[in-house]
Design a protein around this motif. Structure first.
Motif, PDB file in Angstrom:
ATOM      1  N   GLN A   1      35.149  40.378 -15.255  1.00 31.81           N
ATOM      2  CA  GLN A   1      34.790  39.996 -13.811  1.00 31.81           C
ATOM      3  C   GLN A   1      34.003  40.973 -13.346  1.00 31.81           C
ATOM      4  N   VAL A   2      33.998  42.153 -13.802  1.00 32.40           N
ATOM      5  CA  VAL A   2      32.993  43.257 -13.394  1.00 32.40           C
ATOM      6  C   VAL A   2      32.261  44.097 -14.426  1.00 32.40           C
ATOM      7  N   MET A  27      31.777  39.877  -9.932  1.00 29.16           N
ATOM      8  CA  MET A  27      32.456  39.145  -8.862  1.00 29.16           C
ATOM      9  C   MET A  27      33.013  40.168  -7.603  1.00 29.16           C
ATOM     10  N   ILE A  28      31.954  40.915  -7.302  1.00 23.18           N
ATOM     11  CA  ILE A  28      32.260  42.136  -6.508  1.00 23.18           C
ATOM     12  C   ILE A  28      32.456  41.644  -4.921  1.00 23.18           C
ATOM     13  N   VAL A  99      36.645  48.856  -7.521  1.00 21.98           N
ATOM     14  CA  VAL A  99      36.204  47.606  -6.767  1.00 21.98           C
ATOM     15  C   VAL A  99      37.292  46.540  -6.227  1.00 21.98           C
ATOM     16  N   THR A 101      37.551  42.939  -5.933  1.00 23.35           N
ATOM     17  CA  THR A 101      36.784  41.921  -6.491  1.00 23.35           C
ATOM     18  C   THR A 101      36.869  40.598  -5.445  1.00 23.35           C
ATOM     19  N   TYR A 110      37.043  50.098 -12.884  1.00 26.98           N
ATOM     20  CA  TYR A 110      36.335  49.424 -13.994  1.00 26.98           C
ATOM     21  C   TYR A 110      35.573  50.780 -14.410  1.00 26.98           C
TER      22      TYR A 110
END
Length: 121
Positions: A1-2, A27-28, A99, A101, A110
């Motif tokens: 995702q990140v 997707m932040i 983060v 998300t 991350y």
């Protein structure tokens, strides 16, 4: 995702300078803190410098006055300028981003893959 990607690093003589950069993408929703950690051979990973979304910073005592961390919030990028490098600064430098998300409403850490910094005496 990140995804967290570092660049910079390399080999430099003592007293020299190097710059690192780290960008987060994916997707932040928001990033609270971004930081640099390092791990020397046979040692535990340690915090080098950290910067929060409001701009406040935190440095390890060993790098105060020599390293400067900065951040571009619009680019989700953090930089580390390292001056007056010493052989004891040698290690693998990792970027960590804290983060939130788009899918998980809590802070998650991350890490990047790490980049080698070697300071010769």
């Amino acid at each position: 995702q990140v995804h967290v990607v570092e660049s910079g690093g390399g080999l430099v003589q003592a007293g020299g300078s190097l710059g690192l950069s780290c960008s987060a993408s994916g997707m932040i929703f928001s990033i609270s803190a971004m930081g640099w950690y390092r791990q020397a051979p046979g040692k535990q990973r340690e915090l080098v410098a950290q910067i929060f979304s409001g701009g406040s910073t935190n440095y390890a005592d060993s790098v105060k006055g020599r390293f400067t961390i900065s951040r571009d919030n619009a680019k989700n990028t953090v930089y580390l300028q390292m001056n007056s490098l010493k052989p004891e600064d040698t290690g693998v430098y990792y970027c960590r981003t804290d983060v939130i998300t788009l899918s998980v409403a809590r802070v998650q850490n991350y890490w990047g893959q790490g980049t080698q910094v070697t300071v010769s005496s």
